[in-house]
Design an enzyme around this catalytic site. Structure first.
Site, PDB file in Angstrom:
ATOM      1  NE  ARG A 196      10.866  11.944  15.874  1.00 20.02           N
ATOM      2  CZ  ARG A 196      11.650  12.118  16.936  1.00 20.02           C
ATOM      3  NH1 ARG A 196      11.380  11.508  18.060  1.00 20.02           N
ATOM      4  NH2 ARG A 196      12.681  12.902  16.871  1.00 20.02           N
ATOM      5  CB  SER A 243       8.068  15.697   5.416  1.00 19.16           C
ATOM      6  OG  SER A 243       7.630  15.450   6.720  1.00 19.16           O
ATOM      7  CG  ASP A 275       7.713  18.482   7.273  1.00 21.78           C
ATOM      8  OD1 ASP A 275       7.107  19.124   6.399  1.00 21.78           O
ATOM      9  OD2 ASP A 275       8.948  18.267   7.223  1.00 21.78           O
TER      10      ASP A 275
END
Ligand code: BG6
Ligand code: GLC
Ligand code: GLC
Length: 921
Positions: free
Chosen positions: A549, A609, A663
């Site tokens: 994203r 992440s 994350d």
């Protein structure tokens, strides 16, 4: 009812008692006879009404309608298909309840070859009256004793015997070997059995008896045994009819019509229990005064009214009541009765059958009546034969009306205009009564003209059918054992989980000290959760989960997010590093254009992440890729530099990368914005990991001793030093070996979404190879890696079994209903272990925080994100339960992150900008 001597009749030494009044004249007496026999005549309209009313009750019961209570029970059995003829093996069958006071034991050999039969060996035992009416335990002990006596005399291998229990009373079945007696019928009334599982009672009695090791594998109603034992013929045998001591039928119903079952496919055998049918409107007009007397004097007045007009236990009794009445009226036996004629149970089914049989000469009827202490004249014999015929004809006609109702039901449910069906018939009334079956057949043709029915007599009283069901049950039980053995290593007990927690604690401590440990315990340079004073517009990237994203995060008094999802093709994730970072920058450019942000250089937070060794907030060296990423030339590099280089290559954009955030940290920060007690971040998605606020004094390699720092544990790698070997199954090993990073991320591979579907797939392959699943057929699709997505686990565990089947069929798996259930159990075992391991990890973390702070009790919140955690129906509650069990002194609240870690990355960026401004001022 009284038992009688071995000849079947009492000797007539008792004295006759004769009517004092004058005998009726010939015309009076024929009127009396007519009037009496007339009561047993049933018109076609009455039969049709009974048929319609019974059909209505059957359909009402199938729909699960409870009020008004349906007049029949419609009990589903666990028999789902008629036999294939391939069943084989030796089975012991125990029959209780079909034939009056007798219990039968059979030895049945199934050869697995159609048409080839081995005659069963059998022995019949008479159950003493006091046992039929005594304590339940006594009855089952008697049965166990009969079993031993029978087996003692058999020249057979007596090891590991498998028994099928034919128990012919209304029962709620909850499995092939679990069945609760609803109520006794016929001549039984043993205490302490109603409401109990009769299989368990039999098992207990066999154990008490101790002579044989017998496994009770299946329990069936006699009607089911009769249907299943039917010789395969031209048309399918889908109805079983029994008229013995009692009467009943079963038939194969479409499972989707049986409301109590959660099934929309296949068929299930339903026992109608029509003996209990009673509907005043339909039955009232055909009930005679004799029926009322019989009911009144029976063991169960008011119950089984229909059965009491048909069942063999009652036919003799009805005849006796009529004869006694006619004698008292002076029409029979010169107006004389005998004590035997006036005693309940003195005329048995066999006497009625014999007397009614046209081939029986008058002499035999005479003899039977004489045995009853009567002195019949020639006309008496003829009249008695009429009475027997009237009672039995009515029974056959009523039975036909009921059978016609079953056929109509079958026809409706199959949506067929006409129906061709074979009905297996069993029981002494059908077998020995000369005209019963022909009257039955003729009447069914009248009542259900659209059905072409052939009646097929069962050969050995249904024993073979019981053995068939037992064979299927035995196969299923063996499969279940294999399934249990396969899943046993996934079922972790408290001690195993506590050991995981303890190992995790050790590894944490070592990692923090900078010693060799599978937990890297990476400092993140995040020292505080947000305080609410952060302001501004930020860009954020979120890479490493299901979606990539780009986000615009506006932090004012609240947080506003606009975001766009971009895909990262596998070729890019596993191509060159340059390609990957160029792709990321392309996505940012696209996003800026769409949002009208081109040309602006907003501060950017990068959720990345993967494990990074951070040297500051905006510097993170990628240690190694995890999950599905393997882009070249990135490991060992500073990810922020790689991003900046790509930006430079693109020239078109200017970006100000302020922070790189894992994350877990993003999630903790994001939840921490709402709840200041949130000091732990947890991800259970594609991968799994956790971070938490550690005391700086415990963190080697970062200067300073006061305050705290968020530590990215990288717990996915826990166990990579071999410490989880004890828990690792062969399936974990297969999944690991086939992955792009064998030997790495062993904890993650037991927990996270990227791998659970694969573990399940490997288990399914194994169970197929054992013949437990999919009939042992190796299925090509199941060989395909990643075909079984983890989202299926979440779906399968949330849905009804029939939807589960639809999912699996979409995957091209040829399922039986047992298969669907087993797949569900596999999924449950795998996800339960994952959640418990995750819980053990969280327990280690919260306990560490509690001890760090020297607290008796700790109240703390965990911010959680990840598709598996969020979508799976039981994952979150299993994690919480495990934490409660392993860390009882911590009160842990789990907060689901709603906005993803992108928001957290923006907040980290905002805090950094605020601090930078402060230092500048
Ligand atoms: C999201 C985060 O909310 O959760 C991601 O924004 C993170 O950065 C993800 O990786 C984890 O879940 P999954 O299931 O997408 O891997
Ligand atoms: C009784 C029982 C039933 C059985 C039938 C025939 O009606 O309740 O279960 O099938 O008798 O034996
Ligand atoms: C992997 C990564 C880790 C991340 C986790 C969850 O374990 O190595 O950094 O937090 O997946 O996405």
């Amino acid at each position: 009812m009284d038992s009688i001597g071995s000849s079947g009749l009492r000797q007539g030494e008792e004295t006759l008692s004769c009517s004092e009044e004058g005998l009726p004249g010939p015309s009076d007496s024929s009127e009396l006879v007519q009037e009496c026999l007339q009561q047993f005549k049933v018109t076609r309209a009455q039969l049709q009404q009974i048929q319609a009313s019974l059909l209505g009750s059957m359909e009402q019961a199938l729909r699960g309608q409870a009020s008004p209570a349906p007049a029949v029970r419609m009990l589903p059995t666990y028999v789902g298909s008629t036999p294939h003829g391939t069943e084989q093996g030796d089975f012991v069958v125990l029959e209780l309840g079909a034939t009056g006071a007798s219990l039968r034991v059979l030895w049945v050999t199934l050869t697995g070859i159609e048409g080839h039969r081995v005659e069963p060996r059998s022995q019949e035992f008479v159950i003493p009256q006091e046992v039929m009416l005594g304590a339940g335990q006594q009855l089952f002990d008697f049965a166990a004793h009969c079993l031993s006596e029978f087996l003692d005399a058999q020249p057979v291998n007596k090891q590991g015997l498998q028994l099928g229990f034919s128990f012919s009373f209304p029962c709620h079945q909850t499995g092939l070997d679990r069945s609760t007696l609803i109520s006794w019928t016929k001549g039984f009334r043993c205490s302490g059995v109603e409401g109990q599982d009769v299989v368990q009672l039999l098992r207990d009695a066999i154990r008490r008896q101790g002579a044989y090791n017998i496994d009770v594998v299946a329990v069936v109603n006699d009607t089911v045994g009769t249907m299943m034992g039917c010789e395969p013929g031209v048309r399918p045998c889908e109805v079983g009819l029994v008229v013995d001591t009692g009467t009943n039928a079963c038939y194969m119903e479409e499972a989707r019509h049986v409301a109590v079952l959660d099934e929309d496919r296949g068929r299930v055998c339903v026992s109608v229990e029509w003996g209990s049918f009673s509907d005043d409107g339909a039955l009232g007009p055909v009930l005679t005064t004799f029926d009322h007397t019989l009911d009144h004097e029976s063991l169960n007045p008011g119950a089984q009214r229909f059965e009491k007009m048909i069942g063999g236990l009652y036919l003799g009794e009805l005849v006796r009541l009529v004869l006694a009445h006619l004698a008292r009226c002076g029409v029979l036996f010169g107006g004389c009765t005998s004590p035997a004629l006036l005693s309940q149970g003195s005329i048995l089914l066999e006497h009625v059958a014999e007397m009614e049989d046209p081939s029986t000469g008058a002499a035999r009827v005479h003899a039977i009546l004489q045995d009853l202490g009567l002195s019949p004249g020639a006309s008496d014999v003829e009249l008695v034969q009429h009475v027997c015929a009237a009672v039995c004809t009515r029974a056959a006609q009523l039975c036909a009306a009921a059978l016609a109702a079953v056929l109509s039901c079958l026809q409706h449910s199959r949506e067929q205009q006409t129906l061709q069906v074979a009905v297996a018939t069993g029981g002494r009334v059908c077998e020995r009564h000369p005209r019963f079956c022909s009257v039955l057949q003729g009447t069914v043709m009248l009542l259900a003209p659209e059905c072409d029915v052939s009646l097929i007599p069962s050969v050995d009283g249904g024993g073979r059918g019981v053995a068939m069901v037992t064979a299927v049950a035995a196969r299923l039980a063996a499969h279940r054992r294999l399934l249990e053995e396969t899943l046993a290593p996934f079922r972790l007990n408290h001690d195993q989980l506590a050991a995981v927690q303890a190992q995790m604690r050790k590894a944490m401590a070592k990692g923090l000290r900078g010693e060799a440990s599978s937990l890297r315990m990476l400092p993140t340079f995040v020292r505080a959760t947000p305080d609410g004073s952060e302001r501004g517009d930020f860009l954020a990237l979120d890479l490493g989960g299901t979606n990539f994203r780009v986000l615009l995060v506006r932090v004012t008094t609240g947080v506003q997010i606009t975001s766009e999802i971009y895909s990262i093709p596998e070729t890019v994730a596993q191509g060159s590093g340059q390609q990957l970072f160029d792709h990321i920058v392309d996505c940012i450019v696209d996003f800026q254009q769409k949002q009208g942000l081109s040309g602006q250089s907003l501060p950017l937070g990068f959720t990345f992440s993967f494990p990074c060794r951070q040297l500051g907030l905006d510097q993170g060296i990628l240690l190694n890729w995890t999950k599905g990423f393997k882009a070249s030339d990135c490991e060992g590099q500073d990810v922020v530099s790689l991003l900046r280089e790509a930006i430079t290559r693109r020239q078109a954009v200017e970006l100000n990368v302020v922070a790189i955030v894992n994350d877990t940290v993003g999630t903790m920060m994001s939840c921490g914005y709402e709840d200041p007690r949130c000091e732990i971040g947890l991800i259970v998605g594609t991968g799994t990991n956790a971070c938490y606020m550690e005391e700086l004094r415990n963190v080697a390699g970062v200067p300073g001793d006061s305050g705290r720092m968020c530590i990215n544990m990288e717990w996915g790698a826990f166990g990579d030093d071999g410490s989880l070997a004890m828990l690792s199954t062969r399936f974990d090993a297969s999944v690991d070996q086939a992955s792009i990073n064998p030997g790495k991320q062993r904890f993650e591979k037991m927990i996270s979404g990227m791998y659970l579907g694969e573990i399940v797939r490997h288990i399914l392959l194994h169970l197929t190879s054992l013949g437990v699943l999919f009939r042992g057929q190796q299925i090509q699709r199941l060989q395909t890696r990643d075909i079984f997505k983890t989202k299926f686990l979440s779906e399968i565990e949330s849905l009804a079994l029939r939807q589960v089947r639809a999912i699996l069929e979409d995957l091209g798996l040829p399922l039986t209903s047992d298969d669907a259930l087993m797949v569900l159990e596999v999924c449950q075992a795998v996800s339960q272990r994952a959640a418990q391991l995750c819980g053990a990890g969280v327990a280690a973390v919260v306990e560490k925080i509690r001890e760090n702070r020297g607290l008796e009790e700790l109240a703390v919140s965990v911010g959680v994100d990840g598709t598996l955690y969020k979508l799976h129906p039981r994952f979150s509650s299993l994690v919480a339960a495990t934490v409660r069990e392993l860390a009882p002194r911590c009160v842990v609240t789990f907060l689901q992150s709603e906005d993803g870690s992108g928001k957290g990355a923006a907040l980290v960026t905002a805090v950094a900008c605020r601090l930078a401004q402060l230092t500048r001022v």
